[in-house]
Design an enzyme around this catalytic site. Structure first.
Site, PDB file in Angstrom:
ATOM      1  N   GLY A  92      28.851  33.627  45.022  1.00  0.00           N
ATOM      2  CA  GLY A  92      29.985  33.778  45.937  1.00  0.00           C
ATOM      3  C   GLY A  92      30.692  35.116  45.858  1.00  0.00           C
ATOM      4  N   THR A  94      31.675  38.613  46.887  1.00  0.00           N
ATOM      5  CA  THR A  94      31.586  39.355  48.144  1.00  0.00           C
ATOM      6  C   THR A  94      32.028  40.806  47.992  1.00  0.00           C
ATOM      7  OG1 THR A  94      33.797  38.612  48.794  1.00  0.00           O
ATOM      8  CG2 THR A  94      31.927  37.290  49.563  1.00  0.00           C
ATOM      9  N   HIS A  97      33.199  44.966  42.918  1.00  0.00           N
ATOM     10  CA  HIS A  97      34.102  45.711  42.012  1.00  0.00           C
ATOM     11  C   HIS A  97      34.674  44.620  41.121  1.00  0.00           C
ATOM     12  CE1 HIS A  97      37.497  48.913  41.551  1.00  0.00           C
ATOM     13  NE2 HIS A  97      37.844  47.904  40.764  1.00  0.00           N
ATOM     14  N   HIS A  99      36.465  41.890  39.405  1.00  0.00           N
ATOM     15  CA  HIS A  99      37.780  41.320  39.710  1.00  0.00           C
ATOM     16  C   HIS A  99      37.855  39.886  39.221  1.00  0.00           C
ATOM     17  CE1 HIS A  99      35.244  40.438  43.235  1.00  0.00           C
ATOM     18  NE2 HIS A  99      35.968  39.345  43.419  1.00  0.00           N
TER      19      HIS A  99
HETATM   20  P1  5GP Z   1      34.802  37.393  45.648  1.00  0.00           P
HETATM   21  O1  5GP Z   1      34.335  36.616  46.860  1.00  0.00           O
HETATM   22  O2  5GP Z   1      34.030  38.694  45.529  1.00  0.00           O
HETATM   23  O3  5GP Z   1      34.830  36.622  44.378  1.00  0.00           O
HETATM   24  O4  5GP Z   1      36.315  37.746  45.917  1.00  0.00           O
HETATM   25  C1  5GP Z   1      36.704  38.683  46.864  1.00  0.00           C
HETATM   26  C2  5GP Z   1      38.053  38.269  47.350  1.00  0.00           C
HETATM   27  O5  5GP Z   1      38.635  39.364  48.022  1.00  0.00           O
HETATM   28  C3  5GP Z   1      38.031  37.104  48.357  1.00  0.00           C
HETATM   29  O6  5GP Z   1      38.764  36.001  47.829  1.00  0.00           O
HETATM   30  C4  5GP Z   1      38.675  37.697  49.616  1.00  0.00           C
HETATM   31  O7  5GP Z   1      39.541  36.783  50.265  1.00  0.00           O
HETATM   32  C5  5GP Z   1      39.420  38.896  49.071  1.00  0.00           C
HETATM   33  N1  5GP Z   1      39.540  39.996  50.006  1.00  0.00           N
HETATM   34  C6  5GP Z   1      38.565  40.496  50.825  1.00  0.00           C
HETATM   35  N2  5GP Z   1      39.038  41.545  51.529  1.00  0.00           N
HETATM   36  C7  5GP Z   1      40.339  41.705  51.153  1.00  0.00           C
HETATM   37  C8  5GP Z   1      41.355  42.649  51.539  1.00  0.00           C
HETATM   38  O8  5GP Z   1      41.159  43.551  52.361  1.00  0.00           O
HETATM   39  N3  5GP Z   1      42.570  42.501  50.950  1.00  0.00           N
HETATM   40  C9  5GP Z   1      42.826  41.511  50.033  1.00  0.00           C
HETATM   41  N4  5GP Z   1      44.066  41.456  49.532  1.00  0.00           N
HETATM   42  N5  5GP Z   1      41.886  40.632  49.639  1.00  0.00           N
HETATM   43  C10 5GP Z   1      40.659  40.730  50.196  1.00  0.00           C
HETATM   44 ZN    ZN Z   2      35.277  49.856  43.300  1.00  0.00          ZN
END
Ligand code: 5GP
Ligand code: ZN
Length: 109
Positions: A92, A94, A97, A99
């Site tokens: 999951g 996306t 970087h 986080h």
């Molecule tokens: P991942 O899916 O990689 O674990 O988490 C990425 C998170 O970044 C997602 O929960 C998504 O909602 C959040 N996200 C994506 N684009 C942006 C953005 O432009 N600003 C903020 N504040 N969150 C974002």
């Molecule tokens: Zn980065």
């Protein structure tokens, strides 16, 4: 490098900041899945995911967890929160970087 969270850390893309110091930024997730949904990132692109955590970048990871504990205490959710990191697209992830999601303010299953 074309990285969304590097752009957010640099202030090129606006974010709703919760906490910031020299090395770490905490901001609100744009699509929250809990009443509190923060993203905690190293400002520097030290790793693309948790799969790249190493002895070299471990100090920033440790600092991230101290920041999370401090925010949880300050905001009053230290007794119930979840920290998670998605590692790899199939899990999951996306944004590539490193986080950590901090989720709080609801009952978790
Ligand atoms: P991942 O899916 O990689 O674990 O988490 C990425 C998170 O970044 C997602 O929960 C998504 O909602 C959040 N996200 C994506 N684009 C942006 C953005 O432009 N600003 C903020 N504040 N969150 C974002
Ligand atoms: Zn980065």
């Amino acid at each position: 490098m074309d990285c969304l969270f590097c752009a957010i850390a640099a202030g090129e893309i606006p974010s709703s900041k919760v906490y910031e110091d020299e090395t770490v930024l905490v901001f609100k997730d744009i699509a929250p899945v809990a009443p509190i949904h923060y993203l905690v990132i190293p400002k520097e692109h030290v790793a693309s995911s948790a799969a790249e955590i190493s002895e070299t970048n471990a100090p920033i990871v440790a600092h991230i967890f101290t920041v999370i504990a401090q925010i949880a205490a300050k905001e009053g959710f230290a007794d119930g929160f979840r920290v998670l990191t998605n590692c790899g697209a199939s899990a999951g992830q996306t944004v590539n970087h490193l986080h950590f999601h901090v989720l709080a303010g609801k009952e978790f299953e």
